[in-house]
Design a protein around this motif. Sequence first.
Motif, PDB file in Angstrom:
ATOM      1  N   ASP A 320       0.842  -1.194   0.000  1.00 33.88           N
ATOM      2  CA  ASP A 320       0.000   0.000   0.000  1.00 33.88           C
ATOM      3  C   ASP A 320       0.878   1.244   0.000  1.00 33.88           C
ATOM      4  O   ASP A 320       2.080   1.182   0.295  1.00 33.88           O
ATOM      5  N   ASN A 327       0.914  -5.928   1.621  1.00 37.20           N
ATOM      6  CA  ASN A 327      -0.508  -5.971   1.949  1.00 37.20           C
ATOM      7  C   ASN A 327      -0.979  -7.418   1.982  1.00 37.20           C
ATOM      8  O   ASN A 327      -0.345  -8.324   1.420  1.00 37.20           O
ATOM      9  N   GLN A 329      -3.221  -9.068   0.588  1.00 34.40           N
ATOM     10  CA  GLN A 329      -3.659  -9.735  -0.623  1.00 34.40           C
ATOM     11  C   GLN A 329      -2.502 -10.314  -1.443  1.00 34.40           C
ATOM     12  O   GLN A 329      -2.732 -11.120  -2.342  1.00 34.40           O
ATOM     13  N   SER A 330      -1.257  -9.940  -1.137  1.00 34.02           N
ATOM     14  CA  SER A 330      -0.155 -10.327  -2.015  1.00 34.02           C
ATOM     15  C   SER A 330       0.887 -11.214  -1.348  1.00 34.02           C
ATOM     16  O   SER A 330       1.934 -11.468  -1.927  1.00 34.02           O
ATOM     17  N   SER A 332       0.846 -14.271  -0.991  1.00 32.73           N
ATOM     18  CA  SER A 332       0.980 -15.546  -1.688  1.00 32.73           C
ATOM     19  C   SER A 332       2.228 -15.559  -2.568  1.00 32.73           C
ATOM     20  O   SER A 332       2.816 -16.614  -2.814  1.00 32.73           O
TER      21      SER A 332
END
Length: 420
Positions: A320, A327, A329-330, A332
Amino acid sequence: MKKIALPLLFVCLTSANLKAQDMQENVATDNNDFNKWSIEVSGGANKPFRTFTPGYRTDRVNFFTVDLGTRYMFNNKFGLKLDFGYNKFENNDDSPEFESTYLRGDIQGVVNLGRVLNFEDWTSVIGLLAHAGGGVYQLQSDNGFDGEDWGANLIGGFTAQLKLSDHIVLTGDVTGIANGFQNWNFDGMSQNNRTFDGVVLNGTLGLTFYLGGHEKHADWTTDVKSDELAALEDRIGSVETMMNDTDKDGVPDYLDAEPNSTTGVAVDTKGRAIDNNNNGVPDELESYIDAKNKEIVQNMGGGTDVKELINEGYVNVYFDFNKDMPNAQSTSGINFLAKYLKNNPSASADVIGYADEIGNSDYNKALSQRRAENVKKILVDSGIDASRLNIIGNGEDASVNKNNKQARQVVRRVTFIIKQ
């Protein structure tokens, strides 16, 4: 055990908070461990309004004014003061000559707004007092009426404080005075027939001297918590800390044997990620990565290996704005690389950080370095030897339109290059 411990902690926390609130209401603020008396001396200018004979007036700023007072504080918020004032009124260049003196004596209540408004949260040397009350005045005129004009007044104002030491304070005061039963105008040349009319505004600078043998005066004394209350608040803080769930896996930190497990991954009752094959990657995440690997390879035509996907920038970690931690969401992408490095123990990787073009270039260079370092730390915590990871901070990525918010998100990233 978890089902029993959590309700018990909730009950303990609620009871402790209620007890703290009750004790807070009973903390004494009127102890005697501070000085209560002070002497105030100030001087400045004045401006009288309204009660003047037509054609008579003073300058906008009229010198001079002197105030003397003594103050007693009952506690660190409220007190009383007795003060005496001297004002001199003279004509300006456009007025017939006159000279009057105005003497007053007043008793006033004092509110220490600095303590009421908790100034101590942001300063230890600036204070503010509010004062209001009433008294009597005497008006005399050197070349007007004979004798003295006596009446009553109402007074109020604000005093700003700057603490020079524990016993001396510089003050600036603005005070308004409204006269009642004023028989003569301020110029002394004609009578005034209104019951309430004369108004004087004073502005002064001065010094306050604190009297007494204590270290502090009531003006600067904050409310002192009892030892029992402080201990109870410490206990509440400890319980609240125990109830924190840093990794958001549903297991409080005090019960969590693995307080940094990957967000969203299934854990056991002790907060440990389930890893039946003991390869350092949670089973749930591993199955997801395997499926994702196959999906990516298929989308690339089936002939592309995982190393090529990583090196060509298909595996990234995003951030961000102005943040140096990935963040949610990432993450992985980190697990993708971790799995590859564990399956290929001879491989190493460059961990390359980038920032967008918003802000100072030197700052963005350092930000990209921190991003790469934090991703490396996560990989090391995941079981990858630190010697296999090389940190590079590449600074700003100017390949996208910096005025496009979505485009800037793409370049706030860490990417990887696999080396054999």
